[in-house]
Design an enzyme around this catalytic site. Structure first.
Site, PDB file in Angstrom:
ATOM      1  N   HIS A   7      -3.740  -4.929   0.543  1.00  0.00           N
ATOM      2  CA  HIS A   7      -3.226  -5.406   1.741  1.00  0.00           C
ATOM      3  C   HIS A   7      -3.257  -7.101   1.734  1.00  0.00           C
ATOM      4  O   HIS A   7      -4.536  -7.321   2.332  1.00  0.00           O
ATOM      5  CB  HIS A   7      -3.843  -4.804   2.821  1.00  0.00           C
ATOM      6  CG  HIS A   7      -3.619  -3.425   3.148  1.00  0.00           C
ATOM      7  ND1 HIS A   7      -2.640  -3.063   3.825  1.00  0.00           N
ATOM      8  CD2 HIS A   7      -4.083  -2.189   2.561  1.00  0.00           C
ATOM      9  CE1 HIS A   7      -2.566  -1.663   3.874  1.00  0.00           C
ATOM     10  NE2 HIS A   7      -3.708  -1.040   3.193  1.00  0.00           N
ATOM     11  N   CYS A  67       0.845  -1.327   0.043  1.00  0.00           N
ATOM     12  CA  CYS A  67      -0.006  -0.061  -0.142  1.00  0.00           C
ATOM     13  C   CYS A  67       0.918   1.281   0.074  1.00  0.00           C
ATOM     14  O   CYS A  67       1.368   1.635  -1.005  1.00  0.00           O
ATOM     15  CB  CYS A  67      -0.976  -0.106   1.079  1.00  0.00           C
ATOM     16  SG  CYS A  67      -2.402   1.247   0.849  1.00  0.00           S
ATOM     17  N   GLU A 127      -1.686  -8.879   3.760  1.00  0.00           N
ATOM     18  CA  GLU A 127      -1.628  -9.083   5.420  1.00  0.00           C
ATOM     19  C   GLU A 127      -3.066  -8.882   5.992  1.00  0.00           C
ATOM     20  O   GLU A 127      -3.170  -9.576   7.168  1.00  0.00           O
ATOM     21  CB  GLU A 127      -0.730  -8.301   5.845  1.00  0.00           C
ATOM     22  CG  GLU A 127      -1.067  -7.022   6.427  1.00  0.00           C
ATOM     23  CD  GLU A 127      -0.992  -6.086   5.062  1.00  0.00           C
ATOM     24  OE1 GLU A 127      -0.947  -4.724   5.539  1.00  0.00           O
ATOM     25  OE2 GLU A 127      -0.966  -6.271   4.001  1.00  0.00           O
TER      26      GLU A 127
END
Length: 246
Positions: free
Chosen positions: A190, A100, A192
């Site tokens: 993202h 990001c 994660e």
């Protein structure tokens, strides 16, 4: 541990109470996605001015640059310090994975341009298309051509650095992923994040008047309908950072 692989997380965001209590902070979120037994992982809170010493850089096998509420096109002193650090890491061919804000600051540091997206915020679960000619598509990972990922951003790379290769895009964002040589990769989304983190961030954006409540309600409803391809993203990120893409 002597001889252990060593990685650094360049933390560009502050933990909220929710993420700290539920996930052990964003460092904990990245550890669950990337860390494997026998490795050493260090965290540097670069947004607070904590950076690795230049003499220590050679000790690391790779670095991860996280998301942030700050602008990658901004001029905060720590942002310029991070840009200088990226240049040093690239000059010694260290692996860098940017997520990001991390993706965007890599683009800027390497000579590209970052700005607000003309189409506004991208929040939710979005499908991106991987380039069939990229090394990722040709690797042993055997990834599908489309992957779903959680997105939460209003800035984007508008112009790639020279020598960089677009390796994924979406209907909304032309540069969802890029590679620069064999050592640098950026991902706009993202990989994660879990969906509870996304819903928490939407609530924070409403609270700070970054988005309208009607937009947030619609975004939450859409997010509930789709699941990110978490396992595929984990394999991709771990394989890139640890040099396993064949």
């Amino acid at each position: 541990m002597e001889g252990a692989k060593r990685y650094g997380v360049l933390m560009c965001a502050e933990d909220s109470d929710y993420v700290r209590n539920k996930h052990g902070g964003y460092f904990g979120v990245f550890m669950r996605m990337l860390a494997e037994e026998g490795e050493r992982w260090d965290m540097y809170k670069v947004a607070r001015g904590e950076f690795p010493e230049e003499r220590e850089l050679c000790l690391y096998d790779g670095f991860v640059i996280t998301g942030s509420c700050n602008d990658a096109h901004g001029n905060d002193p720590w942002v310029h310090h991070l840009i200088n650090l990226i240049s040093k890491l690239n000059s010694i061919n260290k692996k860098i994975l940017g997520i990001c804000f991390g993706h965007q600051i890599l683009g800027r540091a390497l000579g590209g341009k970052v700005s607000r997206s003309p189409s506004g915020w991208d929040i939710g679960v979005r499908t991106i298309t991987l380039s069939t000619s990229s090394s990722l598509a040709l690797s042993s990972l055997k990834l599908p051509s489309n992957l779903s990922i959680i997105e939460c951003h209003r800035d984007e790379i508008r112009e790639l650095p020279r020598k960089a290769e677009v390796i994924a895009w979406s209907e909304k964002t032309g540069i969802e992923m890029f590679k620069y040589g064999d050592n640098i990769m950026g991902i706009q989304g993202h990989p994660e994040y879990t969906k509870d983190i996304l819903l928490h961030l939407i609530d924070r954006l409403i609270h700070h008047n970054f988005i309208m409540e009607s937009f947030a309600v619609e975004t939450k409803l859409k997010a509930e309908m789709w699941e990110p391809d978490t396992k595929a993203w984990q394999r991709l990120c771990v394989s890139f950072l640890k040099g396993r893409l064949l």
